[in-house]
Design a protein around this motif. Structure first.
Motif, mmCIF file in Angstrom:
data_model
loop_
_atom_site.group_PDB
_atom_site.id
_atom_site.type_symbol
_atom_site.label_atom_id
_atom_site.label_comp_id
_atom_site.label_asym_id
_atom_site.label_seq_id
_atom_site.Cartn_x
_atom_site.Cartn_y
_atom_site.Cartn_z
ATOM 1 N N ARG A 1 1.552 5.136 -11.521
ATOM 2 C CA ARG A 1 2.643 5.169 -12.506
ATOM 3 C C ARG A 1 3.368 3.835 -12.552
ATOM 4 N N ASP A 2 4.012 3.539 -13.686
ATOM 5 C CA ASP A 2 4.786 2.312 -13.845
ATOM 6 C C ASP A 2 6.212 2.458 -13.332
ATOM 7 N N HIS A 3 6.728 3.680 -13.289
ATOM 8 C CA HIS A 3 8.083 3.960 -12.836
ATOM 9 C C HIS A 3 8.058 5.123 -11.852
ATOM 10 N N SER B 1 0.810 -1.222 0.000
ATOM 11 C CA SER B 1 0.000 0.000 0.000
ATOM 12 C C SER B 1 0.843 1.271 0.000
ATOM 13 N N GLU B 2 1.948 1.284 0.727
ATOM 14 C CA GLU B 2 2.819 2.467 0.740
ATOM 15 C C GLU B 2 3.404 2.731 -0.644
ATOM 16 N N LEU B 3 3.829 1.663 -1.327
ATOM 17 C CA LEU B 3 4.376 1.811 -2.674
ATOM 18 C C LEU B 3 3.294 2.263 -3.643
ATOM 19 N N ALA B 4 2.102 1.723 -3.499
ATOM 20 C CA ALA B 4 0.988 2.126 -4.365
ATOM 21 C C ALA B 4 0.676 3.608 -4.181
ATOM 22 N N ALA B 5 0.755 4.083 -2.946
ATOM 23 C CA ALA B 5 0.506 5.505 -2.681
ATOM 24 C C ALA B 5 1.595 6.371 -3.299
ATOM 25 N N GLY C 1 16.379 11.326 -19.705
ATOM 26 C CA GLY C 1 17.106 12.578 -19.552
ATOM 27 C C GLY C 1 18.191 12.400 -18.508
ATOM 28 N N ASN C 2 18.193 13.256 -17.504
ATOM 29 C CA ASN C 2 19.174 13.121 -16.427
ATOM 30 C C ASN C 2 18.574 12.463 -15.182
ATOM 31 N N ARG C 3 17.479 11.755 -15.352
ATOM 32 C CA ARG C 3 16.809 11.080 -14.235
ATOM 33 C C ARG C 3 16.849 9.573 -14.401
ATOM 34 N N LEU C 4 16.779 8.911 -13.258
ATOM 35 C CA LEU C 4 16.640 7.460 -13.253
ATOM 36 C C LEU C 4 15.212 7.154 -12.815
ATOM 37 N N LEU C 5 14.527 6.339 -13.589
ATOM 38 C CA LEU C 5 13.163 5.930 -13.257
ATOM 39 C C LEU C 5 13.178 4.436 -12.955
ATOM 40 N N TRP C 6 12.653 4.077 -11.807
ATOM 41 C CA TRP C 6 12.717 2.710 -11.301
ATOM 42 C C TRP C 6 11.364 2.022 -11.468
ATOM 43 N N PRO C 7 11.345 0.776 -11.994
ATOM 44 C CA PRO C 7 10.076 0.079 -12.244
ATOM 45 C C PRO C 7 9.360 -0.338 -10.951
ATOM 46 N N VAL C 8 8.128 0.083 -10.831
ATOM 47 C CA VAL C 8 7.321 -0.195 -9.647
ATOM 48 C C VAL C 8 7.111 -1.701 -9.460
ATOM 49 N N SER C 9 6.932 -2.436 -10.554
ATOM 50 C CA SER C 9 6.683 -3.881 -10.448
ATOM 51 C C SER C 9 7.866 -4.608 -9.801
ATOM 52 N N ALA D 1 14.243 9.300 -5.498
ATOM 53 C CA ALA D 1 13.847 9.689 -4.132
ATOM 54 C C ALA D 1 12.632 8.892 -3.660
ATOM 55 N N GLU D 2 11.715 8.605 -4.585
ATOM 56 C CA GLU D 2 10.518 7.829 -4.234
ATOM 57 C C GLU D 2 10.885 6.371 -3.971
ATOM 58 N N PHE D 3 11.801 5.829 -4.771
ATOM 59 C CA PHE D 3 12.291 4.458 -4.556
ATOM 60 C C PHE D 3 12.964 4.377 -3.188
ATOM 61 N N ALA D 4 13.780 5.376 -2.864
ATOM 62 C CA ALA D 4 14.477 5.394 -1.578
ATOM 63 C C ALA D 4 13.482 5.406 -0.423
ATOM 64 N N ARG D 5 12.437 6.215 -0.543
ATOM 65 C CA ARG D 5 11.416 6.276 0.513
ATOM 66 C C ARG D 5 10.715 4.931 0.674
ATOM 67 N N ALA D 6 10.391 4.283 -0.448
ATOM 68 C CA ALA D 6 9.708 2.983 -0.391
ATOM 69 C C ALA D 6 10.608 1.906 0.215
ATOM 70 N N ALA D 7 11.913 1.977 -0.085
ATOM 71 C CA ALA D 7 12.860 0.964 0.392
ATOM 72 C C ALA D 7 13.465 1.324 1.748
ATOM 73 N N ASN D 8 13.058 2.471 2.297
ATOM 74 C CA ASN D 8 13.563 2.942 3.589
ATOM 75 C C ASN D 8 15.086 3.095 3.562
ATOM 76 N N ARG D 9 15.572 3.715 2.516
ATOM 77 C CA ARG D 9 16.991 3.997 2.343
ATOM 78 C C ARG D 9 17.151 5.460 1.959
ATOM 79 N N ALA D 10 18.370 5.960 2.014
ATOM 80 C CA ALA D 10 18.652 7.322 1.557
ATOM 81 C C ALA D 10 18.771 7.320 0.035
#
Length: 79
Positions: free
Chosen positions: A19-21, A10-14, A57-65, A25-34
């Motif tokens: 979105r698919d990616h 549920s936290e990841l879904a929120a 571009g200059n961003r990394l997008l991480w797959p939610v699945s 910063a959002e990945f870090a929050r979901a994984a409880n890491r910096a």
């Protein structure tokens, strides 16, 4: 063939909000890491926890699945 039903925590879904990616910063929050930990692992190995991002571009997008698999304790499968 049986379909694998994957439950997104549920936290990841929120965070993903449909979105698919998600961004680093959002990945870090979901994984409880910096965020810097996520970026460092990516720079050193080309992945973080077995998950490879998509460069946009200059961003990394991480797959939610794949993040969902990680958070559910499953082996991350690239798809």
């Amino acid at each position: 063939m049986s379909a694998i039903v994957q439950s997104i925590p549920s936290e990841l879904a929120a965070i993903a909000a449909g979105r698919d990616h998600i961004q680093t910063a959002e990945f870090a929050r979901a994984a409880n890491r910096a965020s810097q930990t996520i970026r460092k692992n990516y720079c050193l190995t080309g992945h973080c926890f077995g998950i490879r991002p998509v460069k946009f571009g200059n961003r990394l997008l991480w797959p939610v699945s794949e993040i969902s698999q990680l958070l559910n304790g499953q082996e991350v499968t690239h798809g």
